[in-house]
Design an enzyme around this catalytic site. Structure first.
Site, PDB file in Angstrom:
ATOM      1  N   LYS A  13      92.435 148.402 -40.114  1.00 49.56           N
ATOM      2  CA  LYS A  13      91.740 149.966 -40.424  1.00 49.56           C
ATOM      3  C   LYS A  13      92.759 150.364 -39.567  1.00 49.56           C
ATOM      4  O   LYS A  13      93.861 152.012 -40.868  1.00 49.56           O
ATOM      5  CB  LYS A  13      90.235 150.246 -39.300  1.00 49.56           C
ATOM      6  CG  LYS A  13      89.523 149.637 -39.724  1.00 49.56           C
ATOM      7  CD  LYS A  13      88.080 150.515 -39.148  1.00 49.56           C
ATOM      8  CE  LYS A  13      88.283 150.264 -37.804  1.00 49.56           C
ATOM      9  NZ  LYS A  13      87.680 148.514 -37.090  1.00 49.56           N
ATOM     10  N   ARG A  88      81.163 155.316 -34.806  1.00 47.53           N
ATOM     11  CA  ARG A  88      80.626 153.643 -34.821  1.00 47.53           C
ATOM     12  C   ARG A  88      78.950 153.465 -34.174  1.00 47.53           C
ATOM     13  O   ARG A  88      79.017 152.117 -34.430  1.00 47.53           O
ATOM     14  CB  ARG A  88      82.345 152.975 -33.634  1.00 47.53           C
ATOM     15  CG  ARG A  88      82.640 152.701 -33.750  1.00 47.53           C
ATOM     16  CD  ARG A  88      83.573 152.330 -32.083  1.00 47.53           C
ATOM     17  NE  ARG A  88      84.513 151.138 -32.288  1.00 47.53           N
ATOM     18  CZ  ARG A  88      86.265 151.096 -32.756  1.00 47.53           C
ATOM     19  NH1 ARG A  88      86.515 152.459 -32.974  1.00 47.53           N
ATOM     20  NH2 ARG A  88      86.568 150.081 -32.530  1.00 47.53           N
ATOM     21  N   ARG A 122      97.581 140.713 -32.021  1.00 45.13           N
ATOM     22  CA  ARG A 122      97.962 141.817 -32.311  1.00 45.13           C
ATOM     23  C   ARG A 122      99.245 141.941 -31.121  1.00 45.13           C
ATOM     24  O   ARG A 122      98.752 142.192 -30.003  1.00 45.13           O
ATOM     25  CB  ARG A 122      96.868 142.375 -32.702  1.00 45.13           C
ATOM     26  CG  ARG A 122      97.366 144.388 -32.936  1.00 45.13           C
ATOM     27  CD  ARG A 122      96.322 144.798 -33.156  1.00 45.13           C
ATOM     28  NE  ARG A 122      94.556 145.217 -32.392  1.00 45.13           N
ATOM     29  CZ  ARG A 122      93.724 145.809 -33.186  1.00 45.13           C
ATOM     30  NH1 ARG A 122      93.222 145.970 -33.869  1.00 45.13           N
ATOM     31  NH2 ARG A 122      92.749 146.023 -32.692  1.00 45.13           N
ATOM     32  N   ARG A 155      97.406 145.300 -26.105  1.00 43.68           N
ATOM     33  CA  ARG A 155      96.035 145.604 -25.591  1.00 43.68           C
ATOM     34  C   ARG A 155      95.147 145.521 -24.756  1.00 43.68           C
ATOM     35  O   ARG A 155      95.023 143.911 -25.351  1.00 43.68           O
ATOM     36  CB  ARG A 155      95.281 146.360 -26.609  1.00 43.68           C
ATOM     37  CG  ARG A 155      95.907 147.613 -27.587  1.00 43.68           C
ATOM     38  CD  ARG A 155      95.057 148.266 -29.275  1.00 43.68           C
ATOM     39  NE  ARG A 155      93.695 148.116 -28.807  1.00 43.68           N
ATOM     40  CZ  ARG A 155      92.670 147.966 -29.614  1.00 43.68           C
ATOM     41  NH1 ARG A 155      93.056 148.547 -30.854  1.00 43.68           N
ATOM     42  NH2 ARG A 155      91.717 148.849 -29.386  1.00 43.68           N
ATOM     43  N   ARG A 166      83.657 143.364 -28.110  1.00 41.03           N
ATOM     44  CA  ARG A 166      83.711 144.304 -29.387  1.00 41.03           C
ATOM     45  C   ARG A 166      82.996 143.854 -30.619  1.00 41.03           C
ATOM     46  O   ARG A 166      82.427 144.692 -30.786  1.00 41.03           O
ATOM     47  CB  ARG A 166      84.773 144.513 -29.034  1.00 41.03           C
ATOM     48  CG  ARG A 166      86.111 144.929 -27.732  1.00 41.03           C
ATOM     49  CD  ARG A 166      87.800 145.173 -28.104  1.00 41.03           C
ATOM     50  NE  ARG A 166      87.626 145.983 -29.070  1.00 41.03           N
ATOM     51  CZ  ARG A 166      89.123 145.635 -29.740  1.00 41.03           C
ATOM     52  NH1 ARG A 166      90.286 144.744 -29.492  1.00 41.03           N
ATOM     53  NH2 ARG A 166      89.443 146.068 -30.710  1.00 41.03           N
TER      54      ARG A 166
HETATM   55  P1  AMP Z   1      89.658 151.190 -31.776  1.00 38.93           P
HETATM   56  O1  AMP Z   1      91.615 151.109 -31.400  1.00 38.93           O
HETATM   57  O2  AMP Z   1      89.647 152.206 -32.696  1.00 38.93           O
HETATM   58  O3  AMP Z   1      89.807 149.201 -32.096  1.00 38.93           O
HETATM   59  O4  AMP Z   1      88.477 152.034 -30.218  1.00 38.93           O
HETATM   60  C1  AMP Z   1      88.910 151.210 -29.204  1.00 38.93           C
HETATM   61  C2  AMP Z   1      88.103 151.017 -28.249  1.00 38.93           C
HETATM   62  O5  AMP Z   1      87.720 152.750 -27.711  1.00 38.93           O
HETATM   63  C3  AMP Z   1      86.676 150.806 -28.258  1.00 38.93           C
HETATM   64  O6  AMP Z   1      86.450 149.293 -28.316  1.00 38.93           O
HETATM   65  C4  AMP Z   1      85.923 151.867 -27.526  1.00 38.93           C
HETATM   66  O7  AMP Z   1      85.496 151.099 -26.621  1.00 38.93           O
HETATM   67  C5  AMP Z   1      86.415 152.943 -28.074  1.00 38.93           C
HETATM   68  N1  AMP Z   1      86.002 153.452 -29.336  1.00 38.93           N
HETATM   69  C6  AMP Z   1      87.003 153.261 -29.876  1.00 38.93           C
HETATM   70  N2  AMP Z   1      86.304 155.026 -30.937  1.00 38.93           N
HETATM   71  C7  AMP Z   1      84.823 154.986 -30.790  1.00 38.93           C
HETATM   72  C8  AMP Z   1      84.041 155.257 -31.173  1.00 38.93           C
HETATM   73  N3  AMP Z   1      84.138 156.162 -32.142  1.00 38.93           N
HETATM   74  N4  AMP Z   1      82.662 156.123 -30.570  1.00 38.93           N
HETATM   75  C9  AMP Z   1      83.041 154.677 -29.368  1.00 38.93           C
HETATM   76  N5  AMP Z   1      83.768 154.119 -28.398  1.00 38.93           N
HETATM   77  C10 AMP Z   1      84.904 153.894 -29.285  1.00 38.93           C
END
Ligand code: AMP
Length: 210
Positions: A13, A88, A122, A155, A166
Site C-alpha cells: 500500500k 481498518r 522491509r 520497524r 498484525r
Molecule cells: P501501518 O504503517 O499502516 O502498517 O500501521 C502501523 C500500525 O499503526 C498498525 O499496526 C496499528 O497499530 C496502527 N494503525 C495504523 N493505522 C491504523 C488505523 N486505521 N486504525 C488503528 N490503528 C492503526
C-alpha cells in the site's frame, strides 16, 4: 480523486501510494506514518499508541478518525487524497463516509507467505518514509535511503514476533471491509504480488485514469 488503498500489512500500500502521489499530485494519508510521527515526537498520543502498535493491535477508532478528519481538512487534500492504512475497521469506514465520498477502494491481494517474507525484509527511511526490500528492492548503499540519504531501519512491528499478531488483527478487524466496499460497489481487487510498476499500472487501469 479519493482513493482507499486496502490490503494486509506488507501488501504494498505504502509503495503504490507514493507512486500515485507522483502520478496524480494528490497527497498520501498514512495513519501508520502519522502515528509513528507522534511516537517519535513523544506526544501524549504517541505515548499511548506506542505499545498498541508494537503489539500489532489497533489504535482506538476515535483517535485515528480524529487524525484523518483533521488531515483531510488541509488545503492540499481539496483535489483528492490517497488513504493508506485507513479505514481498518467497519466503524472507521462508517465514520469516513460522513467525512468524504470515496471514489474507489483498491484492494491489493497478496498471499500470506509472501507477506511474511516481505515484512521481514522491509526497511523504512526514518526521514522520508521511503520503503525498501532487502531482497527485491535494496538501497544502493546499505542502510542509506537512495532518495534522501536518511537512515534505514526495521520497524519494531516488522520484526517476526509482531508480524503474526498484525496478520491476526488484519483478519479479525480489517478483512470485513472487503465485503463492505463490495456492497458499496467501489471495490477493485488487484494482484499485489507483481512489481511495484506493474501494480501501479493495474491501479491506474482500474481507476480508469491512464
Ligand atoms: P501501518 O504503517 O499502516 O502498517 O500501521 C502501523 C500500525 O499503526 C498498525 O499496526 C496499528 O497499530 C496502527 N494503525 C495504523 N493505522 C491504523 C488505523 N486505521 N486504525 C488503528 N490503528 C492503526
Amino acid at each position: 480523486m479519493k482513493i482507499v488503498l486496502m490490503g494486509p500489512p506488507g501488501a504494498g500500500k505504502g509503495t503504490v501510494a507514493k507512486k500515485l502521489v507522483e502520478k496524480y499530485r494528490i497527497p498520501q494519508i498514512s495513519t501508520g506514518d502519522l502515528l509513528r510521527a507522534a511516537v517519535a515526537a513523544g506526544t501524549e498520543l504517541g505515548k499511548k499508541a506506542k505499545s498498541i502498535m508494537e503489539a500489532g493491535a489497533l489504535v482506538p477508532d476515535d483517535v485515528v478518525i480524529g487524525l484523518v478528519k483533521e488531515r483531510i481538512g488541509d488545503p492540499d487534500c481539496a483535489r483528492g487524497f490517497i488513504l493508506d492504512g485507513f479505514p481498518r475497521t467497519i466503524a472507521q469506514a462508517e465514520a469516513l463516509e460522513t467525512i468524504a465520498k470515496m471514489d474507489a477502494a483498491v484492494n491489493l491481494d497478496v498471499p500470506y507467505n509472501v507477506i511474511v517474507e516481505r515484512l521481514a525484509a522491509r526497511r523504512t527511511c526514518r526521514s522520508c518514509q521511503a520503503i525498501y526490500n532487502l531482497k527485491n528492492a535494496p538501497p544502493k548503499v546499505p542502510g542509506k535511503c537512495d532518495a534522501c540519504g536518511g537512515e534505514l531501519y526495521q520497524r519494531d512491528d516488522d520484526k517476526r514476533e509482531s508480524i503474526q499478531a498484525r496478520l491476526k488483527t488484519y483478519r479479525a478487524q480489517t478483512l470485513p471491509l472487503i465485503g463492505y466496499y463490495e456492497k458499496k460497489k467501489i471495490l477493485r481487487t488487484l494482484d499485489g504480488t507483481e512489481s511495484p510498476e506493474e501494480v501501479l499500472a493495474s491501479v491506474v487501469r482500474v481507476l480508469g485514469r491512464a
